[in-house]
Design an enzyme around this catalytic site. Structure first.
Site, PDB file in Angstrom:
ATOM      1  N   LEU A 104       5.321  -5.523   1.700  1.00 50.81           N
ATOM      2  CA  LEU A 104       4.742  -5.698   0.395  1.00 50.81           C
ATOM      3  C   LEU A 104       4.112  -4.552   1.200  1.00 50.81           C
ATOM      4  CD1 LEU A 104       5.081  -9.150   0.971  1.00 50.81           C
ATOM      5  CD2 LEU A 104       6.039  -8.371  -0.619  1.00 50.81           C
ATOM      6  N   ASP A 105       3.428  -4.095  -0.279  1.00 52.96           N
ATOM      7  CA  ASP A 105       2.214  -3.401  -0.286  1.00 52.96           C
ATOM      8  C   ASP A 105       0.973  -4.212   0.939  1.00 52.96           C
ATOM      9  OD1 ASP A 105       3.454  -1.564  -1.455  1.00 52.96           O
ATOM     10  OD2 ASP A 105       2.433  -2.059  -3.440  1.00 52.96           O
ATOM     11  N   LYS A 106      -0.233  -2.926   0.978  1.00 55.60           N
ATOM     12  CA  LYS A 106      -1.226  -3.852   1.792  1.00 55.60           C
ATOM     13  C   LYS A 106      -1.897  -4.505   0.640  1.00 55.60           C
ATOM     14  CE  LYS A 106      -5.630  -1.564   4.724  1.00 55.60           C
ATOM     15  NZ  LYS A 106      -6.244  -0.618   4.944  1.00 55.60           N
ATOM     16  N   THR A 108      -0.988  -6.570  -2.108  1.00 55.04           N
ATOM     17  CA  THR A 108       0.147  -7.830  -2.097  1.00 55.04           C
ATOM     18  C   THR A 108      -0.269  -8.741  -1.326  1.00 55.04           C
ATOM     19  OG1 THR A 108       1.665  -6.215  -2.660  1.00 55.04           O
ATOM     20  CG2 THR A 108       2.662  -8.361  -2.731  1.00 55.04           C
ATOM     21  N   LYS A 190       5.143  -1.947  -9.549  1.00 55.08           N
ATOM     22  CA  LYS A 190       3.530  -1.080  -9.604  1.00 55.08           C
ATOM     23  C   LYS A 190       4.444  -0.329 -10.175  1.00 55.08           C
ATOM     24  CE  LYS A 190       0.519  -2.646  -6.281  1.00 55.08           C
ATOM     25  NZ  LYS A 190       0.578  -1.919  -4.736  1.00 55.08           N
TER      26      LYS A 190
END
Ligand code: URA
Length: 240
Positions: A104-106, A108, A190
């Protein structure tokens, strides 16, 4: 499947001697998958449920952890100075070799799965197994029917033709939506919205397969995933 002698497992898990473990077996205190076992030579495998006087002593070579990931924590085992999801695992769940199954992105939040089981991680991540990941996205502008249709149809991002994704508006002004994807390419959600001129302001993962995040977990909190819950993840795969 790796098999292990029952008396050895019990002595290791309960920190007692082998002879004490053997006595427990002979006096009928031990069950494997609900059946009393009286022979000390019995062996059990990773998935067997072993109980001593009703207490679960699982033969857990692998661990599976659900984390409610907060923002500003990265999905990696070694953060090189940055805080990682593995850093948030409490001591009672911590074993060697933990890593996040997927990134997961930082920024998220939500359901991050941490394990030491490489094969399981591969299976839930591989698009071939079609395990769905569900997210709630908050957007800067309303989504339109054209965006929904492009998600559904399997959009093209750069060179790549994506699998079909489900997009369902959740509020009347259509700035909040549930997104269900079954692959995990870099910044996928995104970028899918960006293609249509929308910016994701917040992204939260709420489920992996049919297993929803435990809403009792505060941001940063973890708990072990139970066997029946793991099955809920696997059940989402038409290949299994
Ligand atoms: N898609 C994204 O863009 N970011 C995530 O963290 C997960 C899916």
């Amino acid at each position: 499947m790796k098999m292990q002698r029952l008396d050895k497992l019990i002595s290791a898990k309960l920190n007692i001697s082998r002879s004490q473990a053997k006595t427990m077996i002979k006096t009928g205190s031990v069950t494997i998958n609900g059946t009393a076992v009286l022979s000390c030579d019995e062996k059990c495998g990773d998935t067997d449920e072993v109980r001593v006087d009703g207490r679960l002593i699982s033969n857990d070579e692998f661990v599976y952890i659900m984390l409610n990931k907060p923002k500003d924590v990265i999905c990696a085992s070694d953060g090189k100075g940055e805080k990682t999801v593995v850093d948030l695992v409490p001591d009672d769940l911590r074993v060697k070799g933990l890593f996040p199954a997927g990134r997961l992105d930082k920024d998220t939040t939500g359901f991050a799965l941490i394990t030491n089981d490489g094969e399981f991680a591969h299976n839930i991540l591989s698009p071939k197994h079609h395990i769905e990941k569900t997210y709630i996205a908050t957007l800067d502008k309303p989504i339109t029917d054209a965006v929904i249709a492009d998600f559904e149809g399997g959009m093209t991002l750069g060179e790549e033709k994506l699998k079909s994704a489900k997009l369902t508006p959740l509020n009347p002004d259509k700035t909040e939506a549930e997104v269900v994807i079954s692959q995990g390419i870099y910044h996928q959600i995104k970028r899918m919205f960006k293609k249509h001129g929308l910016t994701v302001l917040e992204l939260r993962r709420t489920a992996i397969g049919n297993l929803k995040i435990d809403e009792k977990l505060a941001p940063g909190e973890c708990r072990a995933i139970k066997n029946d819950e793991l099955q809920k993840i696997r059940d989402n795969s038409p290949a299994t």
